[in-house]
Design a protein around this motif. Structure first.
Motif, PDB file in Angstrom:
ATOM      1  N   MET A  30      66.075  33.818 109.737  1.00 17.08           N
ATOM      2  CA  MET A  30      66.701  33.743 111.051  1.00 17.08           C
ATOM      3  C   MET A  30      67.005  35.149 111.548  1.00 17.08           C
ATOM      4  SD  MET A  30      70.617  32.460 110.108  1.00 17.08           S
ATOM      5  CE  MET A  30      71.040  32.031 111.791  1.00 17.08           C
ATOM      6  N   GLU A  31      67.251  35.253 112.868  1.00 12.83           N
ATOM      7  CA  GLU A  31      67.648  36.533 113.444  1.00 12.83           C
ATOM      8  C   GLU A  31      69.134  36.750 113.158  1.00 12.83           C
ATOM      9  OE1 GLU A  31      67.345  38.560 117.842  1.00 12.83           O
ATOM     10  OE2 GLU A  31      66.246  36.684 117.480  1.00 12.83           O
ATOM     11  N   ILE A  32      69.472  37.949 112.760  1.00  7.83           N
ATOM     12  CA  ILE A  32      70.861  38.237 112.395  1.00  7.83           C
ATOM     13  C   ILE A  32      71.570  38.866 113.590  1.00  7.83           C
ATOM     14  CG2 ILE A  32      72.377  39.401 110.740  1.00  7.83           C
ATOM     15  CD1 ILE A  32      70.418  37.574 109.346  1.00  7.83           C
ATOM     16  N   ASP A  33      72.570  38.160 114.130  1.00  9.35           N
ATOM     17  CA  ASP A  33      73.386  38.789 115.173  1.00  9.35           C
ATOM     18  C   ASP A  33      74.789  39.026 114.603  1.00  9.35           C
ATOM     19  OD1 ASP A  33      74.545  36.309 115.107  1.00  9.35           O
ATOM     20  OD2 ASP A  33      73.712  35.650 117.033  1.00  9.35           O
ATOM     21  N   ALA A  34      75.675  39.537 115.448  1.00 10.42           N
ATOM     22  CA  ALA A  34      77.017  39.903 114.964  1.00 10.42           C
ATOM     23  C   ALA A  34      77.764  38.679 114.432  1.00 10.42           C
ATOM     24  CB  ALA A  34      77.811  40.549 116.104  1.00 10.42           C
ATOM     25  N   ARG A  35      77.562  37.528 115.101  1.00 13.88           N
ATOM     26  CA  ARG A  35      78.254  36.312 114.686  1.00 13.88           C
ATOM     27  C   ARG A  35      77.774  35.873 113.297  1.00 13.88           C
ATOM     28  NH1 ARG A  35      76.156  31.854 114.950  1.00 13.88           N
ATOM     29  NH2 ARG A  35      77.293  29.925 114.526  1.00 13.88           N
ATOM     30  N   VAL A  36      76.467  35.861 113.089  1.00 11.50           N
ATOM     31  CA  VAL A  36      75.926  35.462 111.787  1.00 11.50           C
ATOM     32  C   VAL A  36      76.404  36.430 110.702  1.00 11.50           C
ATOM     33  CG1 VAL A  36      73.809  35.230 110.427  1.00 11.50           C
ATOM     34  CG2 VAL A  36      73.907  34.294 112.750  1.00 11.50           C
ATOM     35  N   GLU A  37      76.377  37.715 111.011  1.00 19.90           N
ATOM     36  CA  GLU A  37      76.817  38.697 110.016  1.00 19.90           C
ATOM     37  C   GLU A  37      78.298  38.497 109.676  1.00 19.90           C
ATOM     38  OE1 GLU A  37      75.496  42.713 110.598  1.00 19.90           O
ATOM     39  OE2 GLU A  37      77.019  43.522 109.219  1.00 19.90           O
ATOM     40  N   ALA A  38      79.098  38.173 110.709  1.00 15.26           N
ATOM     41  CA  ALA A  38      80.525  37.945 110.461  1.00 15.26           C
ATOM     42  C   ALA A  38      80.736  36.713 109.573  1.00 15.26           C
ATOM     43  CB  ALA A  38      81.258  37.768 111.794  1.00 15.26           C
ATOM     44  N   TRP A  39      80.014  35.626 109.874  1.00 12.22           N
ATOM     45  CA  TRP A  39      80.124  34.423 109.033  1.00 12.22           C
ATOM     46  C   TRP A  39      79.679  34.730 107.598  1.00 12.22           C
ATOM     47  CZ3 TRP A  39      83.090  30.540 109.560  1.00 12.22           C
ATOM     48  CH2 TRP A  39      83.324  29.922 110.791  1.00 12.22           C
ATOM     49  N   ALA A  40      78.575  35.464 107.461  1.00 10.57           N
ATOM     50  CA  ALA A  40      78.082  35.811 106.121  1.00 10.57           C
ATOM     51  C   ALA A  40      79.112  36.655 105.382  1.00 10.57           C
ATOM     52  CB  ALA A  40      76.752  36.547 106.234  1.00 10.57           C
ATOM     53  N   SER A  41      79.798  37.541 106.122  1.00  7.16           N
ATOM     54  CA  SER A  41      80.824  38.381 105.491  1.00  7.16           C
ATOM     55  C   SER A  41      82.008  37.537 105.030  1.00  7.16           C
ATOM     56  CB  SER A  41      81.306  39.442 106.486  1.00  7.16           C
ATOM     57  OG  SER A  41      80.215  40.230 106.924  1.00  7.16           O
ATOM     58  N   LEU A  42      82.484  36.655 105.912  1.00  9.76           N
ATOM     59  CA  LEU A  42      83.624  35.796 105.546  1.00  9.76           C
ATOM     60  C   LEU A  42      83.272  34.929 104.340  1.00  9.76           C
ATOM     61  CD1 LEU A  42      84.971  34.603 109.030  1.00  9.76           C
ATOM     62  CD2 LEU A  42      86.102  36.144 107.409  1.00  9.76           C
ATOM     63  N   GLN A  43      82.026  34.445 104.314  1.00 15.26           N
ATOM     64  CA  GLN A  43      81.584  33.579 103.222  1.00 15.26           C
ATOM     65  C   GLN A  43      81.689  34.287 101.879  1.00 15.26           C
ATOM     66  OE1 GLN A  43      78.888  33.097 101.021  1.00 15.26           O
ATOM     67  NE2 GLN A  43      79.425  30.942 100.677  1.00 15.26           N
ATOM     68  N   LEU A  44      81.558  35.611 101.896  1.00 15.56           N
ATOM     69  CA  LEU A  44      81.551  36.379 100.647  1.00 15.56           C
ATOM     70  C   LEU A  44      82.946  36.775 100.165  1.00 15.56           C
ATOM     71  CD1 LEU A  44      78.474  38.689 101.302  1.00 15.56           C
ATOM     72  CD2 LEU A  44      78.735  37.076  99.391  1.00 15.56           C
ATOM     73  N   LEU A  45      83.975  36.517 100.989  1.00 17.00           N
ATOM     74  CA  LEU A  45      85.311  36.969 100.598  1.00 17.00           C
ATOM     75  C   LEU A  45      85.903  36.026  99.563  1.00 17.00           C
ATOM     76  CD1 LEU A  45      86.762  38.068 104.055  1.00 17.00           C
ATOM     77  CD2 LEU A  45      85.606  39.445 102.301  1.00 17.00           C
ATOM     78  N   PRO A  46      86.266  36.539  98.399  1.00 14.36           N
ATOM     79  CA  PRO A  46      86.837  35.666  97.379  1.00 14.36           C
ATOM     80  C   PRO A  46      88.227  35.192  97.801  1.00 14.36           C
ATOM     81  CG  PRO A  46      86.944  37.958  96.670  1.00 14.36           C
ATOM     82  CD  PRO A  46      86.213  37.948  97.985  1.00 14.36           C
ATOM     83  N   ARG A  47      88.572  34.029  97.441  1.00 15.37           N
ATOM     84  CA  ARG A  47      89.914  33.446  97.629  1.00 15.37           C
ATOM     85  C   ARG A  47      90.312  33.243  99.089  1.00 15.37           C
ATOM     86  NH1 ARG A  47      93.392  37.164  93.757  1.00 15.37           N
ATOM     87  NH2 ARG A  47      92.058  38.572  94.910  1.00 15.37           N
TER      88      ARG A  47
END
Lengths: 362, 362
Positions: A1-18
């Motif tokens: 998929m194309e990566i925009d700021a929203r997708v990158e933000a969701w991917a970042s949040l997904q990686l945050l432990p706890r």
């Protein structure tokens, strides 16, 4: 998929432990969207979450992990589907704890088709595997997408059968979506990625951890209208999936067998507890209201709503929208729109999403 | 048994063709007892029944058939049990069409014990026959009398298992009680006559007539608290017995099996229609409220009745009695006794018998 700021933000949040889904709901409601949550200062965050979690968010994800995730997402057929995506499975929005983000590989249109989960024991008998494949084939041909867990035994047979019909098949996996587990299902995994779908709520690279599999089962039942159990021992994880199905108001179906076989005991317990005994794929279709023709049921007619409520529902369409958007689309004041949304939520026609968004369900 | 005028009168009425149970109820109510019905003149009879039936009654039974019946009844262990006998199975008084008379050979005390019917296909598999014998043995040991139809296959296996336990076994047969049918069950028939029981509503000498077997099945279910179906095809008479059980408010139990076996289809249909799936004898005992100890349930406590009603119930005891007898035992006027009896009938504690008699049920 194309990566925009929203997708990158969701991917970042997904990686945050706890940072739990529950915490995320609170933060999204307050800040408006995933990028806004990540941009918030520690001072703002500590007003709503414990200091440790605020620090985790402010620090952001591990850059290497994020880079790996974004690289995976850039591949054709790969995607991240978040709560506020139109592709997010609407069926999952009706369970108590839908994951904020899903990694998906395959045909994402399958996620909003009528689905049936077929599950059972890993070490099932040859007869049980044949039954699973035959039922999955017939039910997929009748238009149901076959959902299962990509385990050996019944799960793999159900996916194979599902792939032969129009409904195809989606595997909900308990590892990172970039892992093939178990290795024996490598070929099946590739076929699902092309003709069906692979779905995971876990971060890329997540190994097979015992705790993740029962948790994953709530998505197998949550995606489906019902769960069909074929050959399950009393220790089988299939009974966990069936229990989730009951809690999620999905139908539970079980195939009976000899009282002398340990592989029948799980299904028999479910039938004693109220699951429907099924002997044929037709039995399942009839219970789901898909009748003798094998065709899909007519969609439920929307409830008739009066003027303002009907206007809000029409304005909502089938993509998520916030109250502000709806106010401007309808030209109605905030209190009228809010009351209409509550009425629509109670009627089961709309679900509220994190970030103040609303999603039409039918 | 010893032949007195009453037994001879019942035996005579039993032999009259076309005098239905319903007609007999009318006649017994009017004339008071079987001997009085037989002694009535054609003129009296034609006031209540068609002329043809009045003539049949006035003519009386075929003397040779009556002589044969009385000779059979004189043998040790043989008996005729009529509606107004204390030995008449109380469970049968709760069905819509209890036979006026039963021929019985064996231990008549078994007829008023808690019973379970076990039925299934004649051409059952070896596994099915083993299951039937094992369940019957365990349930008889727990105190249930096993009732079945003396057919080959499941029936015979159920009787054999039942004979091994304290509850023993009773066969309800579809021929005259002096016939052994099928011949292959000769030894089993003899064992039932000694240690269990053989029961028939048909006249002595009645050959195996197809119409009599489905009719007989209502007594198999009627005698029992529940019917357990083991291996039945969709064409099996067991499904008729299960249907009677439903109409008679008896429990229906079925043992599941492979969806590929024709011998499982009957049980599966019953489970879909609401029968209880059972995997063990313990499952049956629990459903019947006979708990984990395997002991008999405590008898249901009688409902508390006020003064006069309680006096009438006590006066009734456990043998049938008429209103006149009850009036003299209680010293109460006819209207008070009548009202009390209606109340007791509605409470399910008393059944009204032909001839103006009442029978306590518990």
């Amino acid at each position: 998929m194309e990566i925009d700021a929203r997708v990158e933000a969701w991917a970042s949040l997904q990686l945050l432990p706890r940072v739990s889904a529950r915490t995320l709901v609170t933060l999204l409601k307050l800040f408006g969207g995933p990028a806004e949550v990540l941009a918030a200062t520690p001072a703002m965050l500590t007003k709503v979450v414990p200091g440790e979690i605020a620090a985790t968010i402010a620090r952001g994800p591990d850059p290497a992990a994020l880079a790996l995730t974004l690289a995976w997402l850039r591949e054709p057929g790969h995607s991240l589907i978040a709560w506020d995506d139109a592709a997010y499975p609407r069926a999952l929005l009706t369970i108590t704890d839908p994951p904020p983000t899903l990694f998906f590989h395959g045909r994402s249109e399958l996620l909003n088709r009528p689905a049936l989960a077929i599950v059972g024991s890993r070490n099932a008998t040859a007869q049980g595997r044949e039954t699973a494949e035959a039922f999955a084939g017939a039910l997929s041909t009748a238009g149901l997408t076959i959902v299962s867990g990509l385990a050996l035994g019944i799960d793999a047979a159900a996916h194979r059968g599902g792939l032969t019909g129009a409904g195809s098949s989606v595997a909900v996996i308990g590892t990172g979506i970039d892992r093939v587990y178990p290795a024996a299902n490598r070929d099946l995994t590739h076929r699902l990625a092309v003709d069906g779908g692979l779905l995971s709520e876990f971060a890329l690279g997540t190994p097979p951890l015992p705790a993740n599999f029962p948790r994953r089962n709530r998505l197998i039942s949550g995606l489906a209208r019902g769960v069909l159990v074929i050959e399950a021992t009393l220790a089988s994880g299939s009974l966990i999936t069936a229990r989730f199905a009951g809690e999620q108001n999905r139908d539970v179906f079980a195939i009976p067998g000899s009282i002398h076989s340990p592989f029948s005991k799980g299904g028999h317990r479910l039938i004693k507890e109220g699951a429907k005994l099924v002997e044929t794929a037709q039995d399942v279709l009839e219970e789901l209201g898909m009748g003798s023709s094998g065709s899909l049921p007519a969609p439920a007619l929307p409830t008739a709503h009066d003027g303002d409520t009907a206007r809000v529902l029409t304005a909502l369409g089938y993509d998520p929208a916030g109250i502000d958007t709806l106010m401007s689309r309808c030209g109605l004041p905030v209190d009228v729109v809010s009351v209409a949304l509550v009425e629509l939520e109670l009627a089961g026609e709309v679900a509220s999403l994190p970030g103040g968004l609303y999603q039409r369900l039918r």
